[in-house]
Enzyme design. Structure first.
Site, PDB file in Angstrom:
ATOM      1  N   HIS A 178       0.862  -1.183   0.000  1.00  7.89           N
ATOM      2  CA  HIS A 178       0.000   0.000   0.000  1.00  7.89           C
ATOM      3  C   HIS A 178       0.894   1.228   0.000  1.00  7.89           C
ATOM      4  CE1 HIS A 178      -2.972   2.973   0.802  1.00  7.89           C
ATOM      5  NE2 HIS A 178      -2.582   3.193   2.034  1.00  7.89           N
ATOM      6  N   HIS A 180       0.960   5.799  -0.845  1.00  4.95           N
ATOM      7  CA  HIS A 180       0.290   7.046  -1.226  1.00  4.95           C
ATOM      8  C   HIS A 180       1.090   7.683  -2.375  1.00  4.95           C
ATOM      9  CE1 HIS A 180      -2.482   7.728   2.426  1.00  4.95           C
ATOM     10  NE2 HIS A 180      -2.079   6.473   2.451  1.00  4.95           N
ATOM     11  N   ASP A 184       1.513  -4.485 -20.271  1.00  2.00           N
ATOM     12  CA  ASP A 184       2.592  -5.391 -19.852  1.00  2.00           C
ATOM     13  C   ASP A 184       2.394  -5.903 -18.429  1.00  2.00           C
ATOM     14  OD1 ASP A 184       4.096  -5.347 -22.223  1.00  2.00           O
ATOM     15  OD2 ASP A 184       5.252  -3.593 -21.612  1.00  2.00           O
ATOM     16  N   HIS A 188      -8.362   7.449  -1.509  1.00  2.00           N
ATOM     17  CA  HIS A 188      -7.273   7.009  -0.645  1.00  2.00           C
ATOM     18  C   HIS A 188      -6.005   6.762  -1.466  1.00  2.00           C
ATOM     19  CE1 HIS A 188      -6.179   4.208   2.992  1.00  2.00           C
ATOM     20  NE2 HIS A 188      -5.157   4.898   2.562  1.00  2.00           N
ATOM     21  N   TYR A 213       8.864 -12.995 -22.925  1.00  2.00           N
ATOM     22  CA  TYR A 213       9.629 -11.889 -22.355  1.00  2.00           C
ATOM     23  C   TYR A 213      10.392 -12.432 -21.153  1.00  2.00           C
ATOM     24  CZ  TYR A 213      10.617  -7.327 -20.195  1.00  2.00           C
ATOM     25  OH  TYR A 213      11.225  -6.216 -19.634  1.00  2.00           O
TER      26      TYR A 213
END
Lengths: 235, 235, 235, 235
Positions: free
Chosen positions: D94, D96, D119, D170, D228
């Site tokens: 998580h 910001h 991708d 958020h 790839y």
């Protein structure tokens, strides 16, 4: 000769590079020696990472190379023209710094939106007029210098109070009492351009600074009654 | 005297510099000693690279220099006015950080668009009113402080819950329990301004945070029932 | 074999990484040996921090691996197609640099707004046409190369004078006389895209550079009469 | 216990910090041990500069602290809810980060504008619905997790193919097979958000990627036929 000035101009070029205003080799700083009127300037197209004080090129006020093995900056004719016209400046900087160039490419001057601007530039940072085809094809770099001085003369603008301009479609030139002062003006201009861009995006740019606040901020840093910084002023 | 506070204020000034909120010498941090009510503040116009703890200037609450060889920040009258009015703050920061200044120059407050804002500022970050010509010309820095306090009083805004403001056409001031807390608020404000700018560009700014989510995020970090971080709260 | 070229291509890949044009592993540089027509290229998906000169993969002009233990870049078929078509280029770069990709995703070419652009690209940096579903599903990377060459052929564009293109919805490819020259073109393109974006935001992009100024800036750096930099030209 | 996982989660937290996605202490990474179902997570509000592997907190799938002297991240209930619902993920991040938050604050998902997006994310990066007042006031972090899973279930979205979401007002959550993979997805998401913002500004966002190109790019990096990178696939 001029070893001390070479060191100064070299240090100013590296300060410009360290301030992240330069991409690849796009930018140059010069300084003038007031005794000989010789100008020390960055060599053309040399990567900053490899630059040495001894690489600095010495030219006279006509732009002729006096000392140095490398070609001087291709913008040398602009620099020496400004030194010829304005004998009270000691250093000049040219960059392609991205925020200032964005305004130059748009053909827009930078209005005084805030006190940060007023701290360094006493009025808008103007954009010079476009050069004509003939001016470009005959003596491009010299004529670039002429549009700069023309702008200050036509507007009765004080080049010490507004130490910079945007050349149209090209980018900023700044100057100052020495090479490092010119670099600091280039750094200030770039920050001011960045904030002016966003101010215009946020509100369309309709709230320019009132003249009394421009006066206050400019004169608290400059002139006889300045009280910013550590200089003591004798009145 | 106040050696420990000088070290703190010096460290906070350098943290501000390291956080890239400062261009050239534009910014200053101060801290207050609650016993003597003496304020330690950065000297005016000294490059951060050369700053030493011993360069910090000690002034009293009227702004008079008590100790130090350098001139204090030209914004000292703003700092000491805020300390006189708000005796529960321990540090103050002023910057010209670019995103916050962009809003200040546009004369716009920063609405609460997201939880990042709510984590630090309990409500919009306001923009102070413009100063009148007389206020600018008589006691500019003092009157800047007055417009800050006026804004909080007029809006019944809690200066501990909203630890910062944009001064109109100028830039941000933040504060906190000590100098480093004020720096952290300046860093948070700059990030919040950056995200608010883009939010406005993306959707016109029409989705402000509901008050219950503002409450949730603010109070999970602040106050008696906070559960963010490592502080244990006795209820 | 080709140890010197491996060192060059490795150094160019690291210069690309150091220039901050690369996020994660998104980007690759190759160079060709004119004697053997063997191409040295970055291995696919290897983090730049761990890259070694010996990791470089050697392929022939059909894309077949000649030497190396790792898979070559998945974009290898694009690289080798360009080398087959344009035998006067020595290095190729592909990145997902953010400003150039922003234009590529918008399906927009980058007009010549200023002299910075003209210094490197003699005309707009074009955006290639979109690939058809069949082209994507059959030989995607090869067909990407084909849309690049098609763009230059259809527009009678000189690939040495405009050393780069945006592939539609994807990102930039640049090339040059060697791998490092191609990297420098990628760096220039990214700066140009950044400034072009802001120019368009500031004035809608209605002031493209006049052709005589494009000529001036391009030819002061390129061709027989160039006078930028340290190369001496024999005419 | 779980010393190896603590080292991994610590390294992933520091990689997140080094990637400049974190301001102050805003962000956290966790990883799960598949044998014990214990989760290792960053402590709440600890500065990254001071973080040590031994500071990592071990919690069980209910969020109860099993080992560690510090409080776990305040977002722990979101993390453990996701681990309970999606037993095929090994790490969660998580942040910001500023570009992703800008979209989250605008309440906008990130459309697939280019191959860079394709991708990593097989489809738009969605924005979760807003929480109700009751959901915020009762079990905010748990309910945040619920809106994430609800979004994937309602849209029949595959959480392994779209390893991230924006929580409304958020910020982003990303996940992956382990903590470092989740960090890489957070880095990719931030770059994608930055480019999507500019694409929208340039052309209003009206050219989303055709599905056949989304398929091509996603499946050349993921799944049985991926080509790839350096993994060899047995078919």
């Amino acid at each position: 000769m001029l070893e001390s000035l070479k060191e100064q101009v070299y240090a100013a070029n590296m300060a410009l590079f360290d301030s992240q205003l330069v991409t690849l080799t796009w930018g140059n700083v010069s300084g003038i020696d007031p005794t000989t009127n010789h100008v020390v300037i960055k060599p053309s197209g040399v990567p900053y990472e490899k630059l040495q004080p001894s690489d600095m090129v010495v030219v006279d006020l006509s732009g002729k190379v006096i000392e140095g093995e490398l070609n001087p900056s291709s913008d040398t004719p602009t620099h020496v023209f400004l030194y010829r016209q304005w004998q009270d400046i000691g250093g000049i900087v040219h960059t392609h710094s991205k925020w200032a160039v964005s305004f130059a490419q748009a053909g827009l001057s930078i209005p005084v939106y805030g006190t940060t601007h007023a701290d360094t530039f006493y009025g808008e940072v103007p954009v010079a007029r476009s050069l004509t085809q003939n001016e470009v094809e005959t003596a491009y770099e010299l004529n670039t210098g002429k549009t700069i001085v023309e702008n200050f003369e036509d507007e009765a603008r004080d080049h010490l109070a507004v130490p910079g301009i945007l050349t149209n479609d090209h980018g900023p030139f700044t100057w100052g009492q020495d090479a490092m002062a010119a670099v600091n003006h280039a750094i200030a201009l770039e920050a001011i351009a960045e904030m002016a861009y966003r101010t215009q995006m946020l509100n369309g740019g309709d709230n320019q600074l009132p003249s009394f606040l421009l006066d206050k901020h400019y004169y608290r840093k400059h002139g006889e009654n300045a009280y910013y910084g550590q200089r003591r002023h004798s009145v």
